[in-house]
Design a protein around this motif. Structure first.
Motif, mmCIF file in Angstrom:
data_model
loop_
_atom_site.group_PDB
_atom_site.id
_atom_site.type_symbol
_atom_site.label_atom_id
_atom_site.label_comp_id
_atom_site.label_asym_id
_atom_site.label_seq_id
_atom_site.Cartn_x
_atom_site.Cartn_y
_atom_site.Cartn_z
ATOM 1 N N ILE A 37 -61.241 -12.624 55.822
ATOM 2 C CA ILE A 37 -62.176 -11.769 56.557
ATOM 3 C C ILE A 37 -62.875 -12.639 57.592
ATOM 4 O O ILE A 37 -63.438 -13.685 57.258
ATOM 5 N N SER A 40 -64.499 -10.809 63.420
ATOM 6 C CA SER A 40 -63.911 -9.646 64.080
ATOM 7 C C SER A 40 -63.815 -8.467 63.120
ATOM 8 O O SER A 40 -64.030 -7.312 63.506
ATOM 9 N N ASP A 41 -63.491 -8.746 61.850
ATOM 10 C CA ASP A 41 -63.438 -7.680 60.847
ATOM 11 C C ASP A 41 -64.831 -7.121 60.580
ATOM 12 O O ASP A 41 -65.004 -5.914 60.392
ATOM 13 N N ARG A 42 -65.823 -8.004 60.567
ATOM 14 C CA ARG A 42 -67.202 -7.545 60.394
ATOM 15 C C ARG A 42 -67.613 -6.653 61.577
ATOM 16 O O ARG A 42 -68.292 -5.634 61.391
ATOM 17 N N VAL A 44 -65.597 -4.787 63.339
ATOM 18 C CA VAL A 44 -64.927 -3.497 63.137
ATOM 19 C C VAL A 44 -65.710 -2.646 62.151
ATOM 20 O O VAL A 44 -65.934 -1.452 62.374
ATOM 21 N N TYR A 45 -66.159 -3.267 61.067
ATOM 22 C CA TYR A 45 -66.907 -2.519 60.042
ATOM 23 C C TYR A 45 -68.253 -2.044 60.576
ATOM 24 O O TYR A 45 -68.694 -0.929 60.268
ATOM 25 N N PRO A 60 -58.008 -2.862 58.086
ATOM 26 C CA PRO A 60 -58.173 -4.167 58.731
ATOM 27 C C PRO A 60 -57.307 -5.234 58.055
ATOM 28 O O PRO A 60 -56.620 -4.975 57.071
ATOM 29 N N GLY A 61 -57.415 -6.443 58.599
ATOM 30 C CA GLY A 61 -56.730 -7.579 57.997
ATOM 31 C C GLY A 61 -55.698 -8.169 58.918
ATOM 32 O O GLY A 61 -54.531 -7.754 58.894
ATOM 33 N N HIS A 62 -56.112 -9.136 59.753
ATOM 34 C CA HIS A 62 -55.185 -9.787 60.676
ATOM 35 C C HIS A 62 -54.910 -11.235 60.287
ATOM 36 O O HIS A 62 -54.035 -11.867 60.866
ATOM 37 N N GLY A 114 -54.178 -4.979 62.138
ATOM 38 C CA GLY A 114 -55.535 -5.006 61.605
ATOM 39 C C GLY A 114 -56.585 -4.426 62.523
ATOM 40 O O GLY A 114 -57.747 -4.268 62.122
ATOM 41 N N PHE A 115 -56.203 -4.099 63.765
ATOM 42 C CA PHE A 115 -57.142 -3.524 64.733
ATOM 43 C C PHE A 115 -56.640 -2.188 65.285
ATOM 44 O O PHE A 115 -57.382 -1.223 65.349
ATOM 45 N N VAL A 317 -67.469 -8.460 52.758
ATOM 46 C CA VAL A 317 -67.725 -8.397 54.199
ATOM 47 C C VAL A 317 -69.186 -8.687 54.510
ATOM 48 O O VAL A 317 -69.514 -9.194 55.597
#
Length: 334
Positions: A37, A40-42, A44-45, A60-62, A114-115, A317
Motif C-alpha cells: 500500500i 497513491s492508494d491512500r 484513491v481511498y 487497488p493494488g499496483h 490498480g487505478f 491504509v
C-alpha cells in the motif's frame, strides 16, 4: 472462490467474494502473494487522486508479487507455477514512444493496474502476459512486492546517470529514497548523503549504504554532482536544485501536490542544471530493478514493517501517510 477489495467511491470499500477470474487471450492469472500500500492508494481511498488517473469502482493494488496459476489463449503454458511481478502501465506497445522503449510515456491513453484496471488487493488478478517479469524460483515474494517502487527508483537512477566517484544526495528516506540508496550505492559514489528530518529513517539509510545522513540541507548546498529527490514534499523540488553544484543533475521522483514551491528560474539558468522528472517506470527500468533484486543488490525486505490480511484493509491504509516514522512499507497478504 476468490476475494477482492473494492473501493466503490472515496471512503467506501467492501470485500467481495466471487468466482476466480479467467485469463483472457494474451493474459495470465496470478495468485497474489503480497501487495504493498502506498500513498497513491491512500489518495484513491481518500478521493484525492486526479480524476484522470483513477476509475471508480476500483480494486487497488499496483505494487504486488505472486505466482502464475493459469494462462489464456496464446500464452506459453510454461509460465504456470512461475513467480512473477508485472509492469503497472498498460502501454499500447505501438505508439512512437513505446516503440522507442519509453513505455511510461505511452501516448495511447492512461491505463494502469490498480487505478483504472483491477489490481492486486485481491486473491487473484489478471494481467497481460507481455507485462510479466519472471523471478527466480527461490525469490522472496514478500520482498518482491516492492519491485514496483524499485522500478520507479531504477528509472530515476537511469535518468541521473551516476558515475563512480561522484557526490550524490538523496532527498527523502521513505520507501523510494531508501531503495534509491541501495541502487546508488552500487555505483561506487565518493559520497552518498541522505537528507531527511526523521532520525530513524536516517539511521536506516546508513544501513542501506549511505555514507552520511542529514536532517536538513544546511551547508550542503551547491556540493552534489547528482541529487535524486524522492520525498514529494512542498519544498523539496526547489531545495533539491539548491543542493546541486553548477552543471549538476537533479532527478525529481516524488509526487508533488498543487501549490508546491517552484524552482527558481534564475538559479536554474545561472547554475546550468540538468533536471529530469520521473513518473512510473519504463520496461527497461523494470528489467533493471528485477535484475538487481535477483543479484542481491536490492533488498526491499527490511523496509516492510506491517502486514495485514485483506479483511483489515481499513486499519492498514490508515497507517499509510499517518506520520508515524516507525511505519515503513505496509503490505496486504491475501
Amino acid at each position: 472462490m476468490s476475494r477482492r477489495l473494492v473501493i466503490e467511491r472515496p471512503g467506501e470499500h467492501r470485500l467481495e467474494q466471487g468466482g476466480t477470474p479467467a485469463p483472457g487471450p494474451g493474459e495470465v492469472l496470478v495468485r497474489v502473494a503480497a501487495a504493498g500500500i502506498c500513498m497513491s492508494d491512500r489518495e484513491v481511498y481518500d478521493g484525492k487522486r486526479a480524476p484522470g488517473y483513477v476509475r471508480y469502482p476500483i480494486v487497488p493494488g499496483h505494487e504486488w508479487s505472486g505466482t502464475v496459476e493459469a494462462v489464456g489463449q496464446g500464452v506459453d503454458p510454461g509460465l504456470v507455477g512461475r513467480k512473477a511481478v508485472a509492469e503497472g502501465f498498460r502501454a499500447c506497445g505501438i505508439c512512437e514512444r513505446c516503440r522507442e522503449g519509453e513505455t511510461s510515456l505511452c501516448t495511447g491513453g492512461y491505463a494502469e493496474t490498480g487505478f483504472t484496471e483491477p489490481g492486486a488487493f485481491a486473491d487473484h488478478l489478471t494481467v497481460p502476459a507481455r507485462l510479466l517479469h519472471l523471478l527466480d524460483d527461490g525469490a522472496d515474494l514478500r520482498a518482491a512486492a516492492l519491485l514496483e517502487p524499485a522500478a520507479v527508483v531504477a528509472a530515476a537512477v537511469r535518468a541521473g546517470r551516476p558515475r563512480a566517484g561522484e557526490r550524490i544526495a538523496v532527498v527523502g528516506a521513505g520507501t523510494l529514497g531508501l531503495l534509491c540508496v541501495q541502487l546508488l550505492a552500487a555505483s561506487s559514489p565518493a559520497e552518498l548523503v541522505v537528507i531527511d528530518p526523521r532520525a530513524e529513517r536516517a539511521e536506516q539509510a546508513r544501513r542501506f549504504g549511505a555514507s552520511a545522513a542529514l536532517s536538513a540541507n544546511g551547508p550542503e548546498q551547491g556540493r552534489f554532482d547528482l541529487v535524486v529527490e524522492t520525498a514529494g514534499a512542498p519544498t523539496t523540488a526547489a531545495s533539491s536544485c539548491l543542493l546541486a553544484r553548477r552543471g549538476g543533475r537533479v532527478v525529481l521522483t516524488g509526487m508533488f501536490a498543487a501549490g508546491a514551491t517552484g524552482i527558481d528560474p534564475v538559479h536554474l539558468s545561472v547554475s546550468q542544471l540538468e533536471i529530469r522528472s520521473v513518473f512510473g517506470a519504463s520496461s527497461a527500468a523494470w528489467s533493471e530493478a528485477v535484475r538487481a533484486f535477483g543479484l542481491g543488490l536490492l533488498d526491499p525486505a527490511p523496509l516492510i514493517t506491517h502486514e495485514f490480511p485483506l479483511e483489515r484493509f481499513a486499519e492498514a491504509v490508515a497507517l499509510v501517510g499517518g506520520g508515524d516514522p516507525k511505519t515503513g512499507k505496509v503490505l496486504l497478504r491475501p
